[in-house]
Design a protein around this motif. Sequence first.
Motif, short mmCIF file in Angstrom:
data_model
loop_
_atom_site.label_atom_id
_atom_site.label_comp_id
_atom_site.label_asym_id
_atom_site.label_seq_id
_atom_site.Cartn_x
_atom_site.Cartn_y
_atom_site.Cartn_z
N THR A 196 0.84 -1.19 0.00
CA THR A 196 0.00 0.00 0.00
C THR A 196 0.88 1.25 0.00
OG1 THR A 196 -0.06 0.18 2.41
CG2 THR A 196 -1.73 -1.23 1.36
N PRO A 197 0.36 2.36 -0.50
CA PRO A 197 1.12 3.62 -0.41
C PRO A 197 1.52 3.94 1.03
CG PRO A 197 -0.74 3.90 -1.88
CD PRO A 197 -0.91 2.55 -1.23
N GLN A 198 0.65 3.58 1.99
CA GLN A 198 0.97 3.86 3.40
C GLN A 198 2.21 3.09 3.84
OE1 GLN A 198 -2.13 2.97 2.26
NE2 GLN A 198 -3.00 5.06 2.37
N GLN A 199 2.33 1.84 3.39
CA GLN A 199 3.53 1.06 3.71
C GLN A 199 4.78 1.71 3.14
OE1 GLN A 199 1.69 -2.80 2.24
NE2 GLN A 199 3.13 -3.66 3.74
N ILE A 200 4.70 2.12 1.88
CA ILE A 200 5.87 2.72 1.22
C ILE A 200 6.25 4.03 1.89
CG2 ILE A 200 6.72 3.73 -0.92
CD1 ILE A 200 6.57 0.66 -0.92
N GLY A 225 4.14 -2.78 -13.48
CA GLY A 225 3.29 -3.94 -13.71
C GLY A 225 1.82 -3.65 -13.52
N ASN A 226 1.48 -2.66 -12.69
CA ASN A 226 0.10 -2.22 -12.50
C ASN A 226 0.07 -0.70 -12.67
OD1 ASN A 226 -2.46 -1.41 -11.46
ND2 ASN A 226 -2.58 -3.28 -10.23
N LYS A 227 -0.04 -0.25 -13.91
CA LYS A 227 0.05 1.19 -14.20
C LYS A 227 -1.06 1.98 -13.52
CE LYS A 227 2.18 0.92 -18.81
NZ LYS A 227 2.00 1.35 -20.23
N GLY A 228 -2.27 1.43 -13.54
CA GLY A 228 -3.41 2.15 -12.97
C GLY A 228 -3.21 2.47 -11.51
N TYR A 229 -2.73 1.49 -10.74
CA TYR A 229 -2.52 1.71 -9.31
C TYR A 229 -1.41 2.73 -9.07
CZ TYR A 229 -2.44 0.49 -4.35
OH TYR A 229 -2.52 0.54 -2.98
N LEU A 234 0.09 5.21 -5.76
CA LEU A 234 1.44 5.35 -5.24
C LEU A 234 2.12 6.65 -5.65
CD1 LEU A 234 3.79 4.16 -3.64
CD2 LEU A 234 4.64 3.19 -5.78
N LEU A 235 2.12 6.96 -6.95
CA LEU A 235 2.87 8.14 -7.40
C LEU A 235 2.32 9.44 -6.81
CD1 LEU A 235 3.65 7.09 -11.09
CD2 LEU A 235 5.20 7.12 -9.13
N PRO A 236 0.99 9.63 -6.74
CA PRO A 236 0.49 10.83 -6.04
C PRO A 236 0.97 10.89 -4.58
CG PRO A 236 -1.25 9.90 -7.38
CD PRO A 236 -0.12 8.91 -7.41
#
Length: 492
Positions: A196-200, A225-229, A234-236
């Motif tokens: 999850t973004p929170q983990q990262i 591998g998962n562009k949509g996610y 993650l990127l935001p």
Amino acid sequence: MNVLLIYPKFPDTFWSFTFALSFIGKKAAFPPLGLLTVASLLPDKWSKRLVDVNVDSLKDKDLLWADMVFIGGMAVQRESAKQIIARCKALNLKVVAGGPLFTSEPDEFKEVDHLVLDEAELTFPAFLSDLQNGQPKKIYRASGFCDLCDTPAPSWDLIKTKRYASMSIQFSRGCPFNCEFCNVTTLFGHRSRLKTPQQIISELDLIYTLGWRGSIFFVDDNFIGNKGYLKTHLLPALIEWRKDKKGCVFFTEASINLADDPELLDLMVKAGFDAVFIGIESPDEASLTECHKTQNKNRDLLESVAIIHRSGLQVMGGFIVGFDNDMPSIFQKQIDFIQKSGIATAMVGMLQAIPGTRLFKRLQGESRVVDTFSGDNVNGTTNIIPRMGMDKLLDGYQSIMKQIYSPKYYYRRVRTLLKELKTPEIKQPINFQRFLSFFRSAFRLGVLGKERFQYWKLIIWTLIRKPRQLPTAITLSIYGHHYRKICELYIL
């Protein structure tokens, strides 16, 4: 329980950056992320120490302190791993082993007491439970793949981060593609499993709190591998994270179809990515078809690389020679492509068959696997009988390496890259380490080095044409020195 985690030695390879590290006063390129994560799976009440043989020597007193040793690594670390295991057994120490090396070749390590294979999140709890009950088994295997939401943050407190050139973090495992020579899907599957973004963000906060202000490698085998996610989650989150963070930049590995998504490219650059490793493999369509590299087919590979460069991401490229469909002309084709593309960091290797891959099974069925996989695909060796013949393949491979890493062609390629590469949006602070690397490179490459004319030509050109790219020019000059040393030692 006193547990000693040991990370084996990397030999001098293209990927070790051995001859580049001395310019910046570092001991190793990357920390042992896998073992640091395993450490977090151990019971809190256990005493834990970690020895990374790449930055510290393994002393007898370390082994005598331990009740049990945990060792993990990759195929390229095989010889060091065997030496460490032998030392442990000589002291009657119990050895627990896992990771890609042992998962791929469990039969080669019969002296290991417990093989905890596949993904540790699945097999490690069962081993710990059996150990507590006094009945640990020899081998632990998993029948599926883990949920990365269950993966703990690495135990960074076990190492001194300043000894490393880069930190590492993992967002995903798995790859949607099916390249014949690659063992990623064998180890981690086709579906991209994600943290999850929170983990990262939590992991990044921990690294940042430790004082880290340099490069961070997202070690995913295919970050996109998962562009949509990535685009929606993650990127935001990374863009938001770095609003009040200075100094950290990211790099990762991805597939060439990254070039097809301008929105994704833009978000990655805004999030702080400045480089990406991409498996180009071959400019020859027949060879791409042979190895099922479908994502690279039916496209202008040079233009795809240029698109990524113009976005602000430097492409580091992987190339392979020795496919069954390779003709004698492939060697000059590879040279021409690498030079035109401006890919300075071009990792060219002879085709190798990795145990567990479809390539290994196919060639083994044809009695064409002749040796143990070395784990280093750019050391001038192969474990297969190539269709074109070993002598022709080796001569052609050496001709590629001799040309692309000669100072004349290498520095010309760096200028091609810098002409195309968009000026980075993320500024890294000028610190003592950066000053030190410049002065060391100026003396060792610009005064003592055989490439001194090309070095100063690049530095002056960069100062005039692309002054904000000077750190990149210096870094690539140092990398070029490392690549040439490796070529001289092992290939040419």
